[in-house]
Structures are given as structure tokens and as C-alpha cells.
Design an enzyme around this catalytic site. Structure first.
Site: not given
Ligand code: SUG
Length: 458
Positions: A29, A216, A373, A178, A252, A367, A141
Site C-alpha cells: 500500500n 491479499r 474504503c 479482505e 485491493h 494511509n 495489524h
Molecule cells: O489495509 N491501510 C489500509 C487501507 C485499506 C484500504 N481499504 C480498501 N482499499 N478497501 C490497508 O492497507 C495503513 C495503516 C498504517 O500504515 O498505519 C492501513 O492499514
């Protein structure tokens, strides 16, 4: 609640929790990695999310929230062998590993598109809405979320006559799930039965060597969710996300694709063999009485890197009460020449999308979380809307009450060092305790049940 007189899609947005921070936890990400260590503003993040909800309500759309989960997650740290009072558990764990505490403090459950896969009763065949909470096994996490999501969904959708909330799939690489971020549904209209399109990043039982970032979602998890929800080969379809998209940062499918009713809106590089997907989907749609509208952004007009940085396809695509569809987009799309030009062309074109709204969601975007999302779509009949827990359904007054709650409990600056502070733990608990009263969800959190109970959560 303002129970709609018709079957409608209700968006359950994640209420951004008080621990919103940038810990760089999500490999693959790009936004998460880029902002690692930056100071976050949880107050602004939560208010931006509430402003989005208010905007959608102003458009006449039903809106609800899913509450944030308990973070820092002390019971989870106890399961790892940290002992003493809750403050001592946090301090000892932080002294041992700030990175570990960052994982147990993430506010990542705000991205409720990852909370669960949802099948409306029109598809499931048993008259019930089915939910499979996502296990989110790919990221440590996020893997903490499934059990608490199951509890929250079970409290909100407790009426067994209307709803079935399954357990998350087992935590194994075979079943990485996911949730709705890799799930689309095409139908003539929200009240009609439709075809559910599951997009997977990885066939866990087949060879796939072309991924540099995690795929994922597994095919096996998607298939299990479809089976649990009573779908059949007539109303489900499984297709691979392209390695090109995953390797470019589309962790995703909803980073490169969004659907609503007859429309599938996507980038040319989103899928393996998009033409095959279009053909099969068109055939499957026929018995359901509709022809899909495929709206594809060609790579030569909209480069994939602009899609990933702007989150063009992480828009919400909604049906307006008066007819027609609107895109709810992040402001980054408006600021990026290629994506703005593409949206303008779509609005001017011959298709159901007639409006676009650009919203500031910068705190979540940093993030990797855009408008889509932040919401879980749940199609509900009027009877199901009435049977759901009314405390989480939004009205303008309730949004105002939540804004006031955020303003009185949230910090406007949070860094990774703050996560080990017991005073911050107390602050988050005071906030969450007050929230359970606002949403009428007593005993939602483990800390409200017993701070001395060290067993794993139910
Ligand atoms: O899972 N970011 C989330 C973002 C999720 C986005 N959701 C969708 N695309 N549906 C993830 O990667 C980052 C948290 C951090 O780095 O502190 C985070 O979890």
C-alpha cells in the site's frame, strides 16, 4: 430511523477511531509506506469521515456507522504474555517493541469495505442477508479486526430471522479474506437479485510467481464466502485481479474498480483478461434481466500510476433517489489532470453516471483509504432496515452529536511515540465508552466487560 419505504443500499461507514496514525504497516500500500512516521490528526480524520456521511445523507441516501474497535488492544497484548495492570501491559509492551504496539493500536478498522463480505437476501436464497467478517490475515495489524467485527455485526444485525453473521474464515494463508473490497455486485436495481463478482489476488492452491506485493485475497476465501452465503454458479463469478495492478499498488480490487447496479467502472489494467470477464458477466446477467454497463478507463488516457495516487476508482458510485448515479471522489482526482479529464468525459458520455462530488479525505487517503474504503454497502429491504440496530443509523442530529463527541475527545496531533502513553489509553477508553452510549451499544468493548479477563475475545 428514517426507514426507507423501498429496498435500498445503506452505507455503513467506519467511524475513524481516536488512535488514527501513520505507522507504515501495510506493505504493498504505497500511501501507507510513504507516510510512515508522519504526525496524524485523528480529529480531522474523524471529522472528514463524518462530513462525507453528511454529504451522502444530503443526497438522500441512507447512512449508518460501524464503531471503531478497541485500540490500543490491551487484551490482545495480554494474550502475548504481557501482564500487570492495563497501563503496565501497554508500557511493558511499548518498551519491548514500539512497532508491536503500533500494530495493536492501528485505527485500520475505519476502512469498513474490509469489514466483511455481504450478500443481500435477494441473492442468498434463504431470505437472509449474509455477512462473512473478513479475517484480514495478510496484515498483522488488520488480522486483529475479525473477531471484533463479528461481535459488532452480531449486535447490529442480531435478528436471526433477517440476518446471518458468519464467523471469519480461519486465519491461514489459504483463506486470506479482505471482505467487500474485492467483491462487486451487478444487478438491474438494488431490489433485484444480481450476480456477485469476486475478484481474487491469488489462487492459494495454484502457482503464481508474478507478484512483488501480497495478493491479499485468495480465490479459496472468495469461494468459501460465496458458499456460506448460498450463492450458486448462476449468481457468482470469480475472476483474478491483474498482477500489474497489484504490483503498481492496487492492494485491493477496489483501488482499480467499483460497481453499482448495472455499472462496472474500472481501469484497463484491473483484471486478468478483462474481455473474458465482460463476456462471462454479460452472459450471467442475462437471466437476471439486465445488460451490464462496462465503463473502462484506457491506460493510454489514464495511467495506472495516476489511478493509484488519486484513487479514481476508490470512489463511491451511488444511485440517486431521483434516478441516475453519482461518483463520490477524493479531491486528489480533481487535482490530477488525467483523472479529472476522464471523470468529465464520463459525465458527458452516454451512461448512467451524471454527477461527481469531490471530498477532502486527506487523513484517510494518506494511509491508502479513499471514499469507497470507508464504507460497507449493505442492501436492505424495509423490514431488514427496521430490524437492524437503530443506534448506528445516522440522522443529521446524530452526525452533529458525533462531531461534538470527536471535538471533545480526539487529539489533533498523534505520533508513534504517543501510542505507548497510558494517559492516551485512558483517553481512548473514555471516548469509546461515551460512544457506546451515543450509539446504544453497551458492552461493545472488552475493556467494558472486564479489564482483568485475559482470555481471547469471543
Ligand atoms: O489495509 N491501510 C489500509 C487501507 C485499506 C484500504 N481499504 C480498501 N482499499 N478497501 C490497508 O492497507 C495503513 C495503516 C498504517 O500504515 O498505519 C492501513 O492499514
Amino acid at each position: 430511523m428514517t426507514t426507507a419505504s423501498r429496498t435500498a443500499e445503506m452505507n455503513f461507514d467506519g467511524l475513524v477511531g481516536p488512535t488514527h496514525n501513520y505507522a507504515g504497516l501495510s506493505h504493498g500500500n504505497l500511501a501507507s509506506s510513504k507516510h510512515k512516521g508522519a504526525a496524524a490528526n485523528p480529529r480531522a480524520a474523524a471529522l472528514q469521515g463524518l462530513a462525507k456521511m453528511r454529504r451522502l445523507m444530503d443526497l438522500g441516501l441512507p447512512q449508518a456507522v460501524l464503531p471503531p474497535q478497541e485500540r490500543p488492544y490491551i487484551r490482545g497484548l495480554r494474550v502475548l504474555g504481557f501482564t500487570g495492570s492495563d497501563s503496565q501491559v501497554l508500557e511493558t509492551a511499548f518498551a519491548h517493541s514500539p512497532a508491536l504496539v503500533a500494530n495493536y493500536s492501528s485505527a485500520s478498522c475505519m476502512w469498513t469495505a474490509n469489514a466483511a463480505t455481504v450478500s443481500p437476501s435477494a441473492d442468498s436464497g434463504d431470505g437472509r442477508v449474509h455477512f462473512t467478517p473478513a479475517n484480514l490475515t495478510a496484515m498483522p495489524h488488520r488480522a486483529l479486526e475479525g473477531a471484533q467485527t463479528q461481535r459488532a455485526l452480531s449486535m447490529i444485525f442480531s435478528d436471526a430471522q433477517h440476518f446471518t453473521v458468519h464467523a471469519p474464515l480461519a486465519h491461514t494463508p489459504l483463506l486470506g479474506d479482505e471482505g467487500a473490497a474485492n467483491h462487486n455486485r451487478l444487478c438491474a436495481s438494488h431490489d433485484a437479485a444480481g450476480v456477485e463478482l469476486f475478484i481474487y489476488g491469488r489462487d492459494a492452491l495454484g502457482p503464481r510467481t508474478d507478484l512483488k506485493f501480497p495478493g491479499r485475497q485468495t480465490l479459496q476465501a472468495s469461494e468459501a464466502a460465496a458458499r456460506l452465503h448460498g450463492l450458486t454458479s448462476a449468481n457468482s463469478l470469480f475472476h483474478a485481479q491483474s498482477a500489474t495492478a497489484i504490483n503498481a499498488g492496487a492492494f485491493h480490487n477496489d483501488v482499480v474498480c467499483v460497481s453499482n447496479e448495472t455499472v462496472l467502472f474500472f481501469h484497463e489494467s484491473a483484471f486478468d483478461n478483462p474481455k473474458v470477464l465482460e463476456k462471462i458477466m454479460t452472459e450471467k446477467a442475462r437471466p437476471f434481466g439486465f445488460t451490464p454497463d462496462f465503463i473502462m478507463a484506457p491506460a493510454e488516457k489514464v495511467p495506472l500510476k495516476d489511478v493509484i495516487s488519486s484513487y479514481l476508482f476508490n470512489s463511491q458510485l451511488v444511485t440517486l433517489p431521483a434516478g441516475g448515479m453519482a461518483l463520490i471522489l477524493p479531491t486528489q482526482v480533481e487535482e490530477t489532470r488525467s483523472t479529472k479529464a476522464f471523470v468529465d468525459a464520463v459525465l458527458a458520455g452516454d451512461n448512467p453516471i451524471s454527477q461527481a462530488y469531490y471530498l477532502d479525505l486527506r487523513q484517510s487517503m494518506a494511509n491508502g483509504g479513499g471514499p469507497a474504503c470507508l464504507r460497507l454497502r449493505v442492501v436492505l429491504t424495509p423490514a431488514q432496515q427496521a430490524a437492524a440496530h437503530q443506534g448506528v443509523v445516522m440522522t443529521p442530529d446524530k452526525i452533529t452529536a458525533l462531531e461534538d463527541w470527536v471535538k471533545s475527545h480526539y487529539r489533533d496531533r498523534l505520533t508513534l511515540e504517543d501510542l505507548g502513553d497510558p494517559a492516551f489509553l485512558d483517553e481512548t477508553r473514555t471516548a469509546l465508552d461515551a460512544l457506546t452510549q451515543l450509539l446504544d451499544l453497551p458492552l461493545l468493548y472488552d475493556f467494558q466487560r472486564s479489564t482483568l479477563d485475559t482470555r481471547a475475545p469471543s
